[in-house]
Write a protein that holds these residues in place. Structure first.
Motif, PDB file in Angstrom:
ATOM      1  N   LEU A 156      51.463  42.661   5.113  1.00 46.14           N
ATOM      2  CA  LEU A 156      52.458  43.842   5.154  1.00 46.14           C
ATOM      3  C   LEU A 156      53.677  44.015   4.421  1.00 46.14           C
ATOM      4  O   LEU A 156      54.154  44.945   4.058  1.00 46.14           O
ATOM      5  N   TRP A 157      54.341  42.832   4.557  1.00 47.44           N
ATOM      6  CA  TRP A 157      56.024  42.652   4.027  1.00 47.44           C
ATOM      7  C   TRP A 157      55.991  42.046   2.847  1.00 47.44           C
ATOM      8  O   TRP A 157      56.823  41.610   2.101  1.00 47.44           O
ATOM      9  N   GLY A 158      54.872  41.186   2.413  1.00 45.27           N
ATOM     10  CA  GLY A 158      54.988  40.048   1.471  1.00 45.27           C
ATOM     11  C   GLY A 158      54.120  40.466   0.292  1.00 45.27           C
ATOM     12  O   GLY A 158      53.971  41.595   0.026  1.00 45.27           O
ATOM     13  N   SER A 159      53.427  39.364  -0.470  1.00 49.48           N
ATOM     14  CA  SER A 159      52.663  39.773  -1.444  1.00 49.48           C
ATOM     15  C   SER A 159      51.554  38.403  -1.625  1.00 49.48           C
ATOM     16  O   SER A 159      51.866  37.355  -1.467  1.00 49.48           O
ATOM     17  N   GLU A 160      50.368  38.902  -2.011  1.00 50.53           N
ATOM     18  CA  GLU A 160      49.384  37.791  -2.181  1.00 50.53           C
ATOM     19  C   GLU A 160      49.400  36.973  -3.479  1.00 50.53           C
ATOM     20  O   GLU A 160      48.857  36.035  -3.581  1.00 50.53           O
ATOM     21  N   HIS A 161      50.418  37.406  -4.262  1.00 52.89           N
ATOM     22  CA  HIS A 161      50.561  36.803  -5.177  1.00 52.89           C
ATOM     23  C   HIS A 161      51.605  35.895  -5.464  1.00 52.89           C
ATOM     24  O   HIS A 161      51.982  35.165  -6.497  1.00 52.89           O
ATOM     25  N   SER A 162      52.503  35.618  -4.437  1.00 52.66           N
ATOM     26  CA  SER A 162      53.516  34.674  -4.379  1.00 52.66           C
ATOM     27  C   SER A 162      53.660  34.211  -2.884  1.00 52.66           C
ATOM     28  O   SER A 162      53.018  34.831  -1.926  1.00 52.66           O
ATOM     29  N   LEU A 163      54.903  33.629  -2.627  1.00 51.34           N
ATOM     30  CA  LEU A 163      55.098  33.098  -1.339  1.00 51.34           C
ATOM     31  C   LEU A 163      56.526  33.752  -0.838  1.00 51.34           C
ATOM     32  O   LEU A 163      57.172  33.340  -0.007  1.00 51.34           O
ATOM     33  N   GLU A 164      56.918  34.732  -1.477  1.00 50.92           N
ATOM     34  CA  GLU A 164      58.081  35.425  -1.275  1.00 50.92           C
ATOM     35  C   GLU A 164      58.002  36.928  -0.474  1.00 50.92           C
ATOM     36  O   GLU A 164      56.634  37.456  -0.578  1.00 50.92           O
ATOM     37  N   PHE A 165      58.714  37.531   0.043  1.00 53.56           N
ATOM     38  CA  PHE A 165      58.491  38.619   0.462  1.00 53.56           C
ATOM     39  C   PHE A 165      58.860  39.683  -0.544  1.00 53.56           C
ATOM     40  O   PHE A 165      59.353  39.581  -1.738  1.00 53.56           O
ATOM     41  N   ASP A 166      58.150  40.851  -0.354  1.00 52.53           N
ATOM     42  CA  ASP A 166      57.951  41.893  -1.564  1.00 52.53           C
ATOM     43  C   ASP A 166      59.554  42.809  -1.881  1.00 52.53           C
ATOM     44  O   ASP A 166      59.911  43.095  -0.554  1.00 52.53           O
ATOM     45  N   GLY A 167      59.947  42.311  -2.903  1.00 50.00           N
ATOM     46  CA  GLY A 167      61.280  42.798  -3.237  1.00 50.00           C
ATOM     47  C   GLY A 167      61.348  44.530  -3.209  1.00 50.00           C
ATOM     48  O   GLY A 167      62.502  45.014  -2.733  1.00 50.00           O
ATOM     49  N   SER A 168      60.206  44.994  -3.469  1.00 49.27           N
ATOM     50  CA  SER A 168      60.345  46.383  -3.628  1.00 49.27           C
ATOM     51  C   SER A 168      60.401  47.058  -2.088  1.00 49.27           C
ATOM     52  O   SER A 168      61.073  48.154  -1.885  1.00 49.27           O
ATOM     53  N   PHE A 169      59.548  46.395  -0.976  1.00 56.30           N
ATOM     54  CA  PHE A 169      59.693  46.726   0.268  1.00 56.30           C
ATOM     55  C   PHE A 169      60.848  46.680   0.693  1.00 56.30           C
ATOM     56  O   PHE A 169      61.296  47.614   1.490  1.00 56.30           O
ATOM     57  N   THR A 170      61.664  45.465   0.688  1.00 56.34           N
ATOM     58  CA  THR A 170      62.716  45.424   0.966  1.00 56.34           C
ATOM     59  C   THR A 170      63.899  46.337   0.515  1.00 56.34           C
ATOM     60  O   THR A 170      64.664  46.743   1.175  1.00 56.34           O
ATOM     61  N   GLU A 171      63.909  46.818  -0.788  1.00 59.86           N
ATOM     62  CA  GLU A 171      64.774  47.543  -1.337  1.00 59.86           C
ATOM     63  C   GLU A 171      64.647  48.869  -0.804  1.00 59.86           C
ATOM     64  O   GLU A 171      65.317  49.690  -0.439  1.00 59.86           O
ATOM     65  N   GLN A 172      63.359  49.405  -0.570  1.00 57.46           N
ATOM     66  CA  GLN A 172      63.071  50.858   0.126  1.00 57.46           C
ATOM     67  C   GLN A 172      63.678  50.878   1.440  1.00 57.46           C
ATOM     68  O   GLN A 172      63.969  51.659   1.997  1.00 57.46           O
ATOM     69  N   MET A 173      63.544  49.633   2.140  1.00 54.83           N
ATOM     70  CA  MET A 173      64.031  49.084   3.598  1.00 54.83           C
ATOM     71  C   MET A 173      65.483  49.582   3.545  1.00 54.83           C
ATOM     72  O   MET A 173      66.169  50.119   4.732  1.00 54.83           O
ATOM     73  N   ARG A 174      66.170  49.157   2.740  1.00 54.10           N
ATOM     74  CA  ARG A 174      67.694  49.251   2.659  1.00 54.10           C
ATOM     75  C   ARG A 174      68.011  50.787   2.334  1.00 54.10           C
ATOM     76  O   ARG A 174      68.947  51.363   3.065  1.00 54.10           O
ATOM     77  N   SER A 175      67.241  51.583   1.752  1.00 52.80           N
ATOM     78  CA  SER A 175      67.333  52.942   1.817  1.00 52.80           C
ATOM     79  C   SER A 175      67.217  53.718   2.891  1.00 52.80           C
ATOM     80  O   SER A 175      67.739  54.543   3.541  1.00 52.80           O
ATOM     81  N   ALA A 176      65.941  53.064   3.424  1.00 47.95           N
ATOM     82  CA  ALA A 176      65.783  53.710   4.954  1.00 47.95           C
ATOM     83  C   ALA A 176      66.581  53.255   5.923  1.00 47.95           C
ATOM     84  O   ALA A 176      67.296  54.292   6.702  1.00 47.95           O
ATOM     85  N   LYS A 177      67.302  52.133   5.854  1.00 44.51           N
ATOM     86  CA  LYS A 177      68.562  51.759   6.685  1.00 44.51           C
ATOM     87  C   LYS A 177      69.687  52.857   6.552  1.00 44.51           C
ATOM     88  O   LYS A 177      70.211  53.366   7.395  1.00 44.51           O
ATOM     89  N   GLU A 178      69.960  53.139   5.072  1.00 42.63           N
ATOM     90  CA  GLU A 178      70.977  53.945   5.183  1.00 42.63           C
ATOM     91  C   GLU A 178      70.811  55.244   5.370  1.00 42.63           C
ATOM     92  O   GLU A 178      71.796  56.050   5.903  1.00 42.63           O
ATOM     93  N   SER A 179      69.555  55.978   5.357  1.00 45.26           N
ATOM     94  CA  SER A 179      69.258  57.266   5.757  1.00 45.26           C
ATOM     95  C   SER A 179      69.006  57.404   7.228  1.00 45.26           C
ATOM     96  O   SER A 179      69.427  58.571   7.692  1.00 45.26           O
ATOM     97  N   LEU A 180      68.556  56.361   7.928  1.00 42.35           N
ATOM     98  CA  LEU A 180      67.866  56.436   9.203  1.00 42.35           C
ATOM     99  C   LEU A 180      69.008  56.161  10.377  1.00 42.35           C
ATOM    100  O   LEU A 180      68.924  56.321  11.411  1.00 42.35           O
TER     101      LEU A 180
END
Length: 320
Positions: A156-180
């Motif tokens: 849900l929060w990562g990527s099957e192509h890497s061992l990192e968390f999904d950068g675009s998910f985190t970026e959108q969650m930063r926008s969610a934090k600002e708005s919500l």
């Protein structure tokens, strides 16, 4: 043994006459592991000190030092291969390289069955990100449960192509934090969530005593009214900080402290926490206009809900 270190070479060797099923069975047994050993290794760097810790586990148990070393070395071997493949992939323009998943890398190189390869993937994900699995009562969560938790987070929060968390998910969650996170947005969101939640809790109470049911419902909602904003802010913080090493390390501690502990203090059962998170999801989906960060917030809520199913009963003794 060297053949097992490089299963592809083992597959091609001519010294032993083995059919494919027998060969793969031998490789699978060599790379199999004791859950108690892998539980000890979760979230840790594969260092000499950690290898010694695993060896020391064998004292007074049926586990041999030789077996413990094999399991540690196998994990380190698979992890090293994946990290090297990912490094090569990052500098390659090949579409084939870019499309390969971590699971593909493990299965192709080590000829492991899907379930075992998936377990290695989850262990490597936890260790590469140094995710804490022992502090704040997390030590009571066993390997099977961590394997499930890692699978949820990666999906849900990562990527099957890497061992990192999904950068675009985190970026959108930063926008969610600002708005919500504003008082007005939280107040509006809470109003719609509680409308959904009241109906669900009322319908789930089998008591024939109507007055008693009403009093219990008011009590639950009053307790949640004090903690709802904090829970939402905690979830927003968790989802928006997954590119920061310290926040990633403390991911499950944060879920415990910022989401599950407030739910426990509000005296919610597991079923009621799932209702709360489901109401958060449904109320958000019913908004007339969805913000661009909406799908990421829904994935954040879903991830917390799936994690809660495992963690809440284990850490707080809360069941349906």
């Amino acid at each position: 043994l060297p053949y097992f270190y490089e299963p592809l070479s083992f597959q091609k060797q001519m010294t032993f006459e083995l059919d494919e099923k027998s060969l793969r069975g031998m490789i699978e047994r060599f790379y199999s592991f004791d859950e108690i050993v892998m539980r000890e290794l979760l979230g840790k760097v594969m260092s000499k000190a950690v290898r010694k810790e695993v060896e020391d586990m064998t004292e007074g148990s049926s586990l041999t030092v030789k077996s413990a070393r094999r399991q540690f070395d196998n994990l380190k071997r698979v992890m090293t291969h994946v990290q090297q493949e990912l490094a090569a992939k990052s500098s390659s323009s090949s579409s084939k390289a870019q499309s390969s998943t971590v699971l593909d890398m493990i299965m192709a190189q080590f000829l492991l069955p899907l379930e075992l390869a998936s377990q290695y993937q989850h262990i490597i994900f936890m260790s590469t990100n140094k995710i804490e699995t022992f502090k704040n009562r997390l030590s009571v969560i066993d390997f099977k449960e961590w394997n499930s938790l890692a699978g949820v987070i990666m999906a849900l929060w990562g990527s099957e192509h890497s061992l990192e968390f999904d950068g675009s998910f985190t970026e959108q969650m930063r926008s969610a934090k600002e708005s919500l996170s504003t008082r007005e947005a939280l107040s509006e969101y809470k109003k719609h969530v509680f409308a959904q939640l009241k109906a669900l809790i009322a319908d789930s109470d089998p008591s024939p005593n109507f007055a008693g049911r009403e009093q219990a419902l008011r009590s639950k909602i009053a307790a949640l009214d004090q903690t709802f904003n904090g829970i939402v802010k905690g979830m927003l913080q968790i989802g928006s900080a997954l590119q920061e090493l310290r926040e990633v390390r403390d991911l499950f501690i944060d879920v415990q402290d910022k989401v599950l502990d407030p739910c426990d203090k509000a005296d919610l059962s597991l079923e009621q926490v799932i209702m709360l998170l489901g109401s958060m999801d449904k109320a958000f989906r019913q908004r007339p206009k969805q913000p661009i960060w909406g799908p990421s917030w829904i994935k954040c809520v879903e991830g917390i809900k799936m994690v809660t199913i495992t963690m809440y009963p284990k850490l707080f003794g809360r069941h349906a």
